[in-house]
Design a protein around this motif. Structure first.
Motif, mmCIF file in Angstrom:
data_model
loop_
_atom_site.group_PDB
_atom_site.id
_atom_site.type_symbol
_atom_site.label_atom_id
_atom_site.label_comp_id
_atom_site.label_asym_id
_atom_site.label_seq_id
_atom_site.Cartn_x
_atom_site.Cartn_y
_atom_site.Cartn_z
ATOM 1 N N ARG A 243 1.040 64.897 -15.177
ATOM 2 C CA ARG A 243 0.841 64.661 -13.717
ATOM 3 C C ARG A 243 -0.398 65.357 -13.409
ATOM 4 N N GLN A 244 -0.308 66.515 -13.741
ATOM 5 C CA GLN A 244 -1.339 67.402 -13.154
ATOM 6 C C GLN A 244 -2.570 66.956 -13.816
ATOM 7 N N HIS A 245 -2.690 66.941 -15.280
ATOM 8 C CA HIS A 245 -4.100 66.151 -15.694
ATOM 9 C C HIS A 245 -4.429 64.977 -15.175
ATOM 10 N N LYS A 246 -3.648 64.123 -14.910
ATOM 11 C CA LYS A 246 -4.189 62.851 -14.584
ATOM 12 C C LYS A 246 -4.715 62.938 -12.893
ATOM 13 N N LYS A 247 -4.013 63.775 -12.172
ATOM 14 C CA LYS A 247 -4.436 64.083 -10.844
ATOM 15 C C LYS A 247 -5.742 64.832 -10.533
ATOM 16 N N ASN A 248 -5.795 65.831 -11.667
ATOM 17 C CA ASN A 248 -6.709 67.024 -10.978
ATOM 18 C C ASN A 248 -8.257 66.805 -12.125
ATOM 19 N N TRP A 249 -8.203 66.117 -13.038
ATOM 20 C CA TRP A 249 -9.209 65.931 -13.825
ATOM 21 C C TRP A 249 -10.181 65.187 -13.339
ATOM 22 N N PRO A 250 -11.675 65.381 -13.033
ATOM 23 C CA PRO A 250 -12.577 64.454 -12.659
ATOM 24 C C PRO A 250 -12.688 63.194 -13.484
ATOM 25 N N TYR A 251 -12.561 63.376 -14.770
ATOM 26 C CA TYR A 251 -12.875 62.384 -15.780
ATOM 27 C C TYR A 251 -12.141 60.993 -15.476
ATOM 28 N N PHE A 252 -10.906 61.380 -15.148
ATOM 29 C CA PHE A 252 -9.784 60.339 -14.928
ATOM 30 C C PHE A 252 -9.976 59.605 -13.436
ATOM 31 N N LYS A 253 -11.001 59.958 -12.705
ATOM 32 C CA LYS A 253 -11.092 59.222 -11.562
ATOM 33 C C LYS A 253 -11.823 58.018 -11.793
ATOM 34 N N THR A 254 -12.529 58.170 -12.804
ATOM 35 C CA THR A 254 -13.446 56.854 -13.168
ATOM 36 C C THR A 254 -12.993 56.280 -14.420
ATOM 37 N N ASN A 255 -12.100 57.055 -15.052
ATOM 38 C CA ASN A 255 -11.944 56.553 -16.624
ATOM 39 C C ASN A 255 -10.495 56.164 -16.762
ATOM 40 N N PRO A 256 -9.798 55.244 -17.662
ATOM 41 C CA PRO A 256 -8.568 54.934 -17.728
ATOM 42 C C PRO A 256 -7.500 56.059 -18.043
ATOM 43 N N PHE A 257 -6.383 56.339 -17.741
ATOM 44 C CA PHE A 257 -5.726 57.573 -18.355
ATOM 45 C C PHE A 257 -4.820 56.798 -19.654
ATOM 46 N N GLN A 258 -5.083 57.057 -20.710
ATOM 47 C CA GLN A 258 -4.439 56.690 -21.846
ATOM 48 C C GLN A 258 -3.465 57.722 -22.506
ATOM 49 N N TRP A 259 -2.125 57.401 -22.555
ATOM 50 C CA TRP A 259 -1.384 56.299 -22.297
ATOM 51 C C TRP A 259 -0.170 56.450 -21.440
ATOM 52 N N ILE A 260 0.242 55.701 -20.679
ATOM 53 C CA ILE A 260 1.516 55.780 -20.053
ATOM 54 C C ILE A 260 2.178 54.650 -20.693
ATOM 55 N N THR A 261 3.233 54.908 -21.474
ATOM 56 C CA THR A 261 3.839 53.811 -22.239
ATOM 57 C C THR A 261 5.229 53.597 -21.479
ATOM 58 N N SER A 262 6.141 52.695 -21.975
ATOM 59 C CA SER A 262 7.377 52.377 -21.689
ATOM 60 C C SER A 262 8.525 52.161 -22.718
ATOM 61 N N ASN A 263 8.319 53.163 -23.650
ATOM 62 C CA ASN A 263 9.234 53.209 -24.875
ATOM 63 C C ASN A 263 10.480 53.971 -24.583
ATOM 64 N N TYR A 264 10.573 54.569 -23.625
ATOM 65 C CA TYR A 264 11.845 55.345 -23.423
ATOM 66 C C TYR A 264 12.869 54.609 -22.764
ATOM 67 N N SER A 265 12.559 53.675 -22.095
ATOM 68 C CA SER A 265 13.412 52.692 -21.449
ATOM 69 C C SER A 265 14.216 51.829 -22.483
ATOM 70 N N LYS A 266 13.485 51.650 -23.621
ATOM 71 C CA LYS A 266 14.057 50.510 -24.441
ATOM 72 C C LYS A 266 15.467 51.286 -24.956
ATOM 73 N N GLU A 267 16.229 50.302 -25.619
ATOM 74 C CA GLU A 267 17.524 50.438 -26.029
ATOM 75 C C GLU A 267 17.747 51.516 -26.933
ATOM 76 N N LYS A 268 18.696 52.481 -26.595
ATOM 77 C CA LYS A 268 18.857 53.547 -27.847
ATOM 78 C C LYS A 268 20.284 53.979 -27.832
ATOM 79 N N ASN A 269 20.814 54.213 -29.104
ATOM 80 C CA ASN A 269 22.020 54.578 -29.257
ATOM 81 C C ASN A 269 22.023 56.247 -29.264
ATOM 82 N N ILE A 270 22.548 56.943 -28.311
ATOM 83 C CA ILE A 270 22.454 58.169 -28.133
ATOM 84 C C ILE A 270 24.007 58.865 -28.148
#
Length: 918
Positions: A243-270
């Motif tokens: 979160r800090q890198h995405k917010k504070n790095w100037p590079y991400f003001k004009t470039n995409p932030f790779q990556w934000i995934t959605s794997n954690y929400s997938k079904e898991k047996n814990i």
């Protein structure tokens, strides 16, 4: 399941990037191995491998400095410390190393986060001035030295770093600081090199500057591995840094932030398991792996993550036999191998210079598995001879001259182990290296059988060569205690690497080694507070508020690092087993980690939580039986010919297996040196003293004058027999002095008992003392002669009545010399062994014709002298008060029947020796 590395490579391919021209920078070398494996899988044609390096290697190359070990850093720092500290204020290297370790960690943090060092050191010294009233006129010397230390921190840092830079060396923080300073030059020198940073999370200031500079100059791409659940939740520590890198790095003001995934929400047996104790966790991991292997048929894409890396060996010992391909990313600690115990023992006994050695230290050293074979010279086991000499003579402290005299043919080896360790450190190191060569020469005689041991030796040879180099170069090691500290520091970081399948089968690794890697099935152990996360620690000279002010990491950031690693592992996993210790151990355990509670509160996954214990097999106790063979019977015939003693027969009654071991196998009990006089030694001294007193009186009546004369000789005789039995053991102090006085008191009290009898008008005539007998016993069922043999302490006449007396230094009461049923006299040792012995003596005396029945037989107990002569008695029943206290013909006839039955049982080939539960 697609992994993070696979997704990154696919994205690069999609952009038409030539992988061969890239430089991949990863958090660890291990991740690089998996990256190359994935490149081979996704490419359809032959290509040159790209450059794949860890962040540490990249930064080291960028800085132009060489990282040196923590131990060598201490030596370098101590040199600077001595040069810039008043001689009267300097610590020894051993004391210095304790606080210098912490200061070096602070130097490291300050440099990694690019803090202006002068500012922070001045700030720290000002704080101490305020705390200790620097303007106070009457400061103590201690406070002056303390404040002087804080004022010297900036000087120590500047001189220390300057010395390292002159040599082209650096610790991690200094390497990072110089790398950050050289980043612009690197960009100019490498305008075409493309970098790919993947899988990073927490970055220090130097790393941030380096990566951002490369991004700004279009020389890099960054791939973060973060899930939307973590980064979008401002309170979730797993996304704190991204979160800090995405917010504070100037590079991400004009470039995409790779990556934000959605794997954690997938079904898991814990599945979460509370398991008592660490070893039980290891055993349960073995059970889980066995179940997985049976269910899946393989353990590919399965990893065991050890939250506590000390569980490595128990886990390896618990792996089921069905595990085939295995890779262990952690090394086996060198400090855990047998050779480490040898040198640890050597250092311990030599830390304090002395001309004597404690006997257990000497015996342990001589008995060590790597040392014992070296003492086998010219078909003689000199180690055994020395140990026997020490034990037989009760030498509690062995002096150097005595050691030399014990085994002169092995003098060279003795010199290496025991002598010249207080001469110089050079000679100590030479002793250790020569000892390693001697062990190697022995093992070389059968290399095939000692491959692993030779590998141990090689690693220890390398370690001691490094110690020798450090000592030669810096000259800071002044004594064995300091050398021991440096040795332990070097040893703690050394490991033996396992050979395995790095990309196949089961993976066993620590939490940090799992960075960037993904597995379908995970088993994570030791998920307890204080381990995952590690919790608060204040191993620093820099206060918490100063760290906050200067944006240095605190325990909160360190906890967030653990949080990220834990949750990142779960992102792509499908089956997860989490284990924690339910029991309170020394400092950790008992409290499950907050990570478990957080998983349960999130409500995203279906979680099962159970308290389990490893399966404990039901083991039916088997009776230890030894069946008799012809050889055993032949041995029994020899024993019968020499004579069964009452003690050997009662030993059989107590436990037939003991009789078998001692009489048939002739296994003697091992007697080591007696630091405290043993009970049997005390008994022997008292018996021998009374024999000296009474043997010359055989055939004579006792008188008060004779007994008074004997009392004057008590100290002389007891001392003589203690010296004879206890050899060189010290009886002049401690418990031994008390036991020596007890022996004198026993003899004195016994003589007083005799004198009181005489004063009361009783007449006592000594017939025989310590009389040895060997009499035949007729057993028609046996076709070989059988004898009973034994030594009777005393036979006397008391007012005309013949008495057979057995002395006991322990406590014996009347109930122990009484019987009710004859059948039990040969079965119940605890109740009837004393009765059995005195009746044996009566049987022998009757058969020799030395006595005329009836007689009295019994015991005099020195711990129960007030009871006087405790007579044998035969009661009609357990509740009867009437008892027969004479040994008559009838009594001996009944006893003889039981005695013969006992011997028949011992000699019966069809009755095995069966162990009793005692």
């Amino acid at each position: 399941m697609t992994t993070f590395i696979h997704d990154v490579l696919k994205d690069l391919q999609k952009d038409g990037t030539n992988l061969s021209e890239l430089t991949f920078v990863l958090p660890s070398k291990r991740a690089g191995l998996f990256l190359k494996h994935h490149i081979a899988q996704i490419t359809q044609q032959t290509i040159f491998s790209p450059k794949v390096i860890s962040i540490e290697t990249f930064v080291e190359d960028l800085s132009g400095l060489k990282n040196i070990s923590n131990t060598e850093l201490l030596f370098e720092f101590y040199t600077i410390y001595l040069q810039h500290t008043k001689k009267e204020d300097t610590d020894t290297f051993e004391s210095f190393s304790k606080w210098a370790q912490i200061l070096l960690q602070d130097f490291n943090e300050i440099d990694r986060y690019l803090i202006p060092q002068k500012n922070i050191f001045d700030y720290l010294s000002d704080i101490q001035d305020l705390k200790h009233w620097s303007l106070e006129i009457n400061q103590t010397e201690f406070i002056k030295k303390y404040l002087s230390f804080w004022h010297s921190l900036n000087l120590y840092y500047s001189k220390f770093t300057a010395q390292l830079l002159d040599k082209g060396l650096g610790y991690q923080g200094l390497v990072y600081r110089k790398a950050a300073e050289r980043t612009k030059n690197y960009v100019q020198e490498n305008p075409e090199t493309k970098h790919v940073f993947l899988g990073f999370n927490a970055l220090n200031s130097a790393e941030e500057l380096i990566i951002q500079t490369l991004l700004k100059n279009s020389l890099a791409k960054v791939y973060w591995d973060i899930d939307a659940v973590f980064i979008n939740n401002p309170k979730h520590d797993a996304g704190l840094f991204t979160r800090q890198h995405k917010k504070n790095w100037p590079y991400f003001k004009t470039n995409p932030f790779q990556w934000i995934t959605s794997n954690y929400s997938k079904e898991k047996n814990i599945s979460i398991y509370g398991v008592p104790k660490n070893i039980s966790q290891s055993k349960y991991i073995g059970t889980l792996l066995n179940d997985l292997k049976q269910k899946q048929g393989h353990l590919n894409n399965t990893a065991v993550i050890l939250g506590d890396e000390n569980l490595l060996i128990p886990v390896l010992n618990s792996l089921p036999s069905s595990v085939e391909a295995l890779n262990v990313t952690m090394g086996f600690p060198l400090k855990s191998i047998p050779l480490a115990s040898l040198f640890e023992h050597l250092f311990q006994i030599h830390k304090k210079a002395s001309n004597t050695f404690y006997h257990k230290d000497v015996v342990n050293l001589l008995s060590h598995q790597f040392i014992r074979p070296l003492f086998y010279l010219d078909d003689t086991d000199y180690a055994a001879q020395m140990i026997e000499t020490i034990n037989d003579n009760n030498i509690i402290y062995v002096n150097t001259q005595r050691l030399k005299n014990m085994a002169r043919p092995a003098q060279e080896l003795l010199d290496l182990l025991f002598f010249n360790w207080d001469t110089s450190i050079d000679l100590v190191l030479k002793n250790c290296l020569t000892l390693i060569i001697n062990i190697k020469n022995h093992l070389d005689e059968d290399k095939q059988a000692h491959v692993l041991s030779l590998e141990y030796l090689y690693r220890f040879n390398t370690l001691f060569n490094e110690l020798d180099r450090l000592n030669s170069e810096y000259k800071h090691i002044k004594d064995v205690s300091t050398l021991h500290g440096v040795y332990k520091e070097l040893l703690s970081s050394e490991t033996l690497d396992f050979q395995g399948e790095p990309l196949q089968g089961l993976q066993v690794m620590g939490m940090l080694e799992s960075r960037v890697l993904d597995f379908e099935t995970l088993i994570i152990s030791s998920v307890n507070e204080g381990i995952l996360p590690s919790g608060k620690s204040n191993n620093s000279f820099i206060p918490f508020d100063v760290k906050i002010e200067n944006k240095l990491p605190t325990y909160k950031e360190k906890d967030a690092v653990y949080t990220y690693h834990f949750y990142r592992l779960l992102q792509r996993a499908k089956t997860v087993y989490i284990l924690y210790n339910t029991e309170i151990d020394v400092l950790t355990g008992g409290e499950k980690s907050r990570f478990i509670t957080q998983l349960e509160l999130e409500g995203i996954h279906n979680i099962t939580h159970r308290i389990v214990t490893p399966k404990v097999p039901v083991i039916t106790p088997s009776v230890n039986e030894v069946h008799k063979t012809t050889d055993v019977i032949n041995r029994l015939k020899n024993i019968a010919k020499k004579g069964f003693s009452p003690s050997s027969l009662t030993n059989y009654i107590r436990n037939p297996i003991d009789f078998y071991n001692q009489k048939i196998l002739q296994i003697k009990e091992y007697d080591d040196a007696e630091e405290t006089i043993a009970a049997n030694t005390l008994g022997t001294v008292v018996h021998n003293t009374l024999e000296d007193f009474y043997k010359p009186l055989s055939g004579r009546f006792l008188s008060i004058e004779i007994l008074n004369t004997l009392k004057l000789q008590i100290e002389e005789k007891v001392s003589f027999h203690f010296k004879s039995e206890y050899k060189e053991g010290d009886i002049t102090k401690g418990k031994n002095l008390i036991i020596y006085e007890i022996a004198k008191r026993y003899v004195s009290n016994f003589l007083n008992l005799e004198m009181n009898d005489l004063k009361a008008g009783n007449k006592i005539k000594i017939i025989a003392i310590e009389i040895e007998n060997k009499v035949p016993i007729d057993i028609p069922e046996l076709d070989f002669p059988v004898y009973i043999t034994g030594k009777i302490d005393r036979i006397d006449e008391y007012n005309g009545i013949t008495r057979i007396i057995d002395y006991k230094t322990g406590k014996v009461e009347q109930a122990k010399v009484e019987i009710t049923d004859w059948e039990t006299i040969t079965t119940d040792y605890d109740k009837y062994s004393k009765s059995f012995q005195v009746l044996c003596y009566a049987y022998m005396m009757q058969n020799t014709g030395s006595i005329t029945l009836p007689v009295e037989a019994g015991i005099i107990s020195f711990k129960n002298l007030s009871a006087g002569f405790i007579k044998f008695g035969k009661k009609e029943s357990a509740f009867s008060r009437n008892k027969q206290q004479w040994v008559t013909e009838d009594i001996l006839e009944h006893f003889t029947v039981e005695l013969k039955n006992l011997i028949l049982e011992i000699c019966n080939i069809h009755i095995p020796f069966t162990e009793k539960d005692i």
